[in-house]
Structures are given as C-alpha cells and as structure tokens.
Design a protein around this motif. Structure first.
Motif, mmCIF file in Angstrom:
data_model
loop_
_atom_site.group_PDB
_atom_site.id
_atom_site.type_symbol
_atom_site.label_atom_id
_atom_site.label_comp_id
_atom_site.label_asym_id
_atom_site.label_seq_id
_atom_site.Cartn_x
_atom_site.Cartn_y
_atom_site.Cartn_z
ATOM 1 N N ASP A 67 0.830 -1.217 0.000
ATOM 2 C CA ASP A 67 0.000 0.000 0.000
ATOM 3 C C ASP A 67 0.860 1.261 0.000
ATOM 4 O O ASP A 67 0.502 2.266 -0.630
ATOM 5 C CB ASP A 67 -0.927 0.004 1.222
ATOM 6 C CG ASP A 67 -2.176 -0.838 0.998
ATOM 7 O OD1 ASP A 67 -2.678 -0.847 -0.140
ATOM 8 O OD2 ASP A 67 -2.629 -1.476 1.952
ATOM 9 N N HIS A 83 -8.024 1.036 -2.776
ATOM 10 C CA HIS A 83 -7.857 -0.174 -1.965
ATOM 11 C C HIS A 83 -8.932 -1.153 -2.415
ATOM 12 O O HIS A 83 -10.088 -1.047 -2.016
ATOM 13 C CB HIS A 83 -8.016 0.144 -0.475
ATOM 14 C CG HIS A 83 -6.940 1.038 0.066
ATOM 15 N ND1 HIS A 83 -5.749 0.551 0.544
ATOM 16 C CD2 HIS A 83 -6.880 2.385 0.199
ATOM 17 C CE1 HIS A 83 -5.005 1.561 0.953
ATOM 18 N NE2 HIS A 83 -5.662 2.678 0.755
ATOM 19 N N SER A 85 -9.535 -4.068 -1.577
ATOM 20 C CA SER A 85 -10.083 -4.937 -0.542
ATOM 21 C C SER A 85 -11.424 -4.421 -0.020
ATOM 22 O O SER A 85 -12.236 -5.188 0.471
ATOM 23 C CB SER A 85 -9.097 -5.070 0.619
ATOM 24 O OG SER A 85 -8.759 -3.794 1.131
ATOM 25 N N ALA A 147 -3.228 0.330 -7.624
ATOM 26 C CA ALA A 147 -3.590 -0.635 -6.592
ATOM 27 C C ALA A 147 -2.402 -1.556 -6.380
ATOM 28 O O ALA A 147 -1.495 -1.636 -7.227
ATOM 29 C CB ALA A 147 -4.821 -1.435 -6.994
ATOM 30 N N ASP A 151 -3.725 -6.927 -4.340
ATOM 31 C CA ASP A 151 -5.141 -6.589 -4.507
ATOM 32 C C ASP A 151 -5.613 -6.902 -5.923
ATOM 33 O O ASP A 151 -6.718 -7.418 -6.122
ATOM 34 C CB ASP A 151 -5.373 -5.109 -4.196
ATOM 35 C CG ASP A 151 -5.509 -4.845 -2.704
ATOM 36 O OD1 ASP A 151 -5.462 -5.822 -1.927
ATOM 37 O OD2 ASP A 151 -5.662 -3.671 -2.317
#
Length: 568
Positions: A67, A83, A85, A147, A151
């Motif tokens: 990240d 993100h 997720s 990203a 991910d």
C-alpha cells in the motif's frame, strides 16, 4: 440511481504538482515518511544488482508495504489510489476484459466515470501499453488508478471464481426456453450475471435487485446489512439479455412480461451451495427481477451472536425449556425471525429429542433435524405438511410461518397437545401477536392456552469497531434519568474496513414477552394489544426501542440506527 456512473474512489493524495512526475520514487517514499534516505540509497544498489525496480525490491524485503508503494506511485504520477479490498467494484466494468488479459496486463477495470471513461486499477500507472490495450479492447477512455499487486491478483482470482459459478440443473427446465433466448446464453451475459451473484454472496447480501432505469439501463442494487447499496449499471443494450438470463435460470417464462412470476435458482458459488428465490415483476418502466439470496453454506448464529442478552435471554430460554407450548418470533420481513428460531433449535437440539421443521425455503441445513421443504406444486403446504408431521412422533416442530388460519390453528392445537411449537408471524411487536391470532379466527382461549412466549425483533447495523466516534448527548436522548446531563455514546464515521458506511454486520434488538396468567386473562377477554403491552411492560418486558438504547449505551450501535429500525 442516476444514470451517471461514478465510482467512489479514495484519492489518497492530491495530484502531483507540476514537475513532480520527474521525481524519483525513492525520494517520494522518503518525503512521505515511509523510509529514510540511507535505506533508499542502500536499496538502490541492491535493487540494481538484483535487476528489480526499487519499489518491488523494497516490498519484497518488507521494508515498505504494498500500500505504501501504491501510495507513492499514485503521488508520483498524479493519479488515484484504490484499496480493492474494500472498494465496491462495478462488475459491469470488471467483466469488460477477460481475466487472463487482466492478469497479463496487471490491470483490471473497476468502475465508470460518466459514460465514456473507465477506471482501471493498475500496478504500474506508467504502463502505457496496458492503458492502450484496455482502451482498444473496451472502447472507453482509461483513467488509471494505482492498486497493489496483491489486490489486483486477488480481484482477478475472484472474477475467475465468479466466472466458474455453476448453475444447478432444474429437472423441470425446458430446453426450448434456452433456445428462445440465445442472446441470454452468450458468454459475456452469463459471466456478468454470475459475477453479480458471486459478489452478492461475498458481501453477505440478502437481496439483489435488477431494476429498469432511464434510457433502458438496468440498475443493480444489493441489500447489505439491511440497507440498499448501488452495485452496477447494466447498459441498455445488455439489459434485456440480463433479464432473460435471470428468468431462464429461475425456470420462468421469458416470453411472459405482463404478470409476476416466481422461481428458484440453485447455484454453487466458490464451492458452497446457494439457493436463490427469483421474482419477476412487470413495471410500467420495464421488467424488474429480484433475487433473495439464501446462503446455505453460512453457519447459523447462536443466541449470543444474535445479541439476545441481559434479562431477555433467561426469559426466552425458560420458554424453550418447556416440553410443550408455542413460541412465536414476530417482526417484518428481513428482521431475522427465522435466524432466531434456528438459533433456538440449535440450543435445544439433542439426541433425546426429535425435531421436525417445515419451511419455505429451508435456509440452513441443521444436523440431526428433519427438515421439510414446502412445495405447493405437489401439494406440500404448511398446513398439509404440519398435519403429516404430527404423525411422525415429533417432540419439537418449527413451522416457517403461520401464513393462514388453517396452519395457525393446527400449530396452536399441536402446542396444546404436548408439542413445543416454534413459528413466525408478521406483526410489529410482541403484544400484537396475541390479537393477530384471534383476528385470524382462532378462539381466544386456545391462543391463551397455547402460547408461552412471543419475541419481537429488528436488526440494527453494528458500529464498526475501527472507526466509531465518541460523542456526548443529553441523558434524555437515551430515555435515561439525568435530563440534560451529558452521556457518552458512539456514532458511525466510516473507514476502509467498513467501506465508508461506519457499520459492519448487524445485531438483534429484541422484545421478549412471556405469556403470564394475567396476559392470558386479557387475551380471553379480547383486550387490545396496547392493554396487553402495558401489563407486559409492568412485568418486566423491555420494548424494542429500550432494547436498542441499551445497545447504544453499550457502544454496539448508534442512536440514529436505532431510530431508523424502530421508527422513532
């Protein structure tokens, strides 16, 4: 939902100022505070000798996280950082390119901006070849967003799984129905429908709505934690094929667009069985299809997980411990009545007892319990099934719903003749259940003799533990003593973990009313629900709102959420 499709993209940092794009990645990482300059200088040489980009090298060596790298790349190139997720991926966008192509490009579409631009999550926003390929394959302008590699790979794996969702064959399905809708059998249509259903199961959605919108588009919305959320918008050119596909899956007549139709879809999603109830509704603006998702692979909750605690728990368990009598769970559709009865059955399910249920549909498979599925086509109704079950030597019977006077009367008589009967009834509160049964034509003395306990309930969203925010309100707002004295409670704020809603999961609010001798006397006298409720409160029953305020004081939900579900 507006026809203008705009994804909710988290912009971690503003676009880079002029000239920033020439800055080295290592310098940006230092500026963001993710690494010190000495470590960067050491890593540059090591990455060069390993023939790796410095960002990948630092992630592989766990010096920075994926990240943090994505954040730095987004800042360097002045693009968005997503993100995946917790990002609500638009399945209509994600299915515009094949998973193997997405894997090769390390890029996957995740949403739309307006009608001409596609948001594409990428590991490397400088990969102009990938951007050009996606633009050429889809016909959209591309807006890149950074990203993490994990991910992106995880999303592609999900799309692969959703694409392989298996529809269970229906013995009654006619081959000519498929032939009448060749377009509905096209691979992109099948894949998009499977992806939407797979995403709904993954999110724990209870319902999926496919609704006609302006311009012939089809809005797809899902009910998650009791609240409708937008999922995707299917373009007008694909909408008829999507509706036809859903009707074929549900064994409905695709040529019939003038009357409502009901059907059933059985599927295997990611290795577990999912049952869906399909309803096609002809609207003035087109045809709507609603799917009720019954995930039989999920585990029924226990009484603790439901939120049945405090003095309500022993009152309910006392009714369950009795050898005979009726226990009713009441509330509107989707309030968790069946889940409560399943939890009750699990708490009393032993080898010394025989438990039989009749349900429509069977939502969970319970080991050691004999479960009967209502099938009105062959004459298996609640009433007929209940009559047969009475001859099958049961100790406990669960009737999915007392839908009519006939099934209610048989259930009441069964409770009097030595069986423990559990069932659901559609009323707003516990006291009204007693008057509702008499209104259905059952004699008051039978109702008074048979019912031991009524539990009314609602489902409130549970506050996200990661972002809930403390606030002060006057004690009077919680119906507590103290007037304007400030009391600390929590409210929703929103974060990555809860998708910006401020809530994760749901918890039950309960109104438990044991039927005492005094309440029985009122029922026989045909007293009103208000009179019965007043006596029940005097005897210790806590109203739904008071149960909700107790959850607010405990920090489990918010004052606004309690107001939403209790109507105050």
């Amino acid at each position: 939902m507006s026809s203008e499709r705009t994804p909710t993209i988290e912009t971690v940092l503003p676009a880079s100022p002029p000239g920033r794009k020439t800055a080295l990645l290592g310098e940006i990482l230092v500026e963001l505070g993710h690494i010190d300059r000495e470590s960067v200088e050491a890593a540059v040489a090591a990455a060069r000798s390993a023939s790796k980009p410095i960002g990948e090298y630092l992630v592989d060596k766990t010096v920075i996280t994926g990240d943090q790298l994505a954040e730095a790349l987004a800042f360097r190139f002045g693009v968005d950082h997503v993100h995946l997720s917790n990002f609500a991926v638009d399945m209509a966008a994600a299915n515009l390119i094949a998973p193997d192509v997405a894997k090769r490009l390390e890029a996957v579409p995740v949403g739309f901006v307006g009608h001409a631009t596609l948001v594409v999550a990428m590991r490397d926003p400088a990969n102009v070849v990938a951007i050009d390929d996606v633009a050429m394959l889809t016909g959209y302008n591309v807006r890149p967003a950074v990203a993490t590699r994990d991910d992106i790979q995880g999303l592609i794996a999900r799309l692969d799984r959703f694409g392989s969702v298996e529809e269970e064959p229906d013995e009654e399905e006619h081959v000519d129905a498929v032939e009448l809708a060749e377009e509905a059998g096209d691979a992109p249509v099948v894949k998009l429908v499977n992806s939407i259903i797979g995403q709904a199961v993954e999110l724990g959605a209870s319902d999926i709505h496919f609704d006609p919108a302006e311009g012939g588009n089809l809005d797809v919305r899902m009910r998650v934690d009791g609240v409708m959320t937008d999922s995707t918008a299917v373009p007008a050119r694909s909408a008829p094929a999507i509706v036809s596909r859903l009707k074929i899956m549900g064994n409905l007549d695709i040529s019939e667009r003038r009357r409502p139709q009901d059907g059933r879809i059985g599927m295997n999603v990611d290795g577990r069985h999912v049952d869906l109830r399909a309803v096609a509704l002809p609207l003035v603006s087109g045809e709507s299809v609603v799917l009720r998702v019954l995930d039989q692979g999920s585990v029924p909750l226990g009484l603790d997980e439901l939120g049945l605690t405090g003095h309500d728990r022993p009152r309910f368990e006392h009714a369950l411990s009795r050898a005979h009598g009726g226990i009713l769970a009441t509330g509107p559709t989707g309030s968790g009545k069946s889940t409560t009865l399943y939890a009750a059955l699990m708490s009393i399910n032993t080898r010394e007892k025989t438990i039989v249920t009749i349900e429509d549909p069977v939502e969970y498979r319970l080991p050691g319990v004999k479960q009967v599925q209502v099938n009105e086509k062959v004459g298996v109704t609640f009433a007929s099934g209940l009559r047969s079950m009475m001859r099958a030597d049961p100790d406990t019977i669960m009737v999915g719903e007392m839908r009519d006077a006939e099934s209610a009367k048989i259930g009441i008589e069964s409770a009097i003749t030595g069986h423990l009967i559990l069932s659901t009834l559609h009323t707003n509160n516990a006291p009204t259940a007693m008057t509702r049964l008499t209104e259905m034509g059952i004699e008051p003395y039978l109702v008074a003799s048979a019912i031991n306990c009524v539990i009314a309930q609602r489902l409130a969203r549970r506050l996200c533990d990661s972002c809930r925010k403390s606030i002060s309100v006057p004690a009077v707002a919680l119906d507590a003593e103290g007037g304007d004295e400030p009391v600390e409670i929590f409210e929703a704020e929103g974060c990555m973990r809860c998708g910006g809603t401020g809530y994760r999961g749901r918890i039950g609010l309960f109104e438990v009313m044991p039927v005492t001798d005094e309440i029985r006397r009122l029922v026989i006298e045909r007293a009103s629900a208000d009179q019965i409720g007043a006596v029940a409160v005097e005897q210790g029953m806590r109203r739904l709102r008071q149960a909700g305020l107790a959850k607010v004081r405990a920090g489990e939900t918010s004052l606004a959420e309690v107001g939403r579900v209790t109507g105050r």
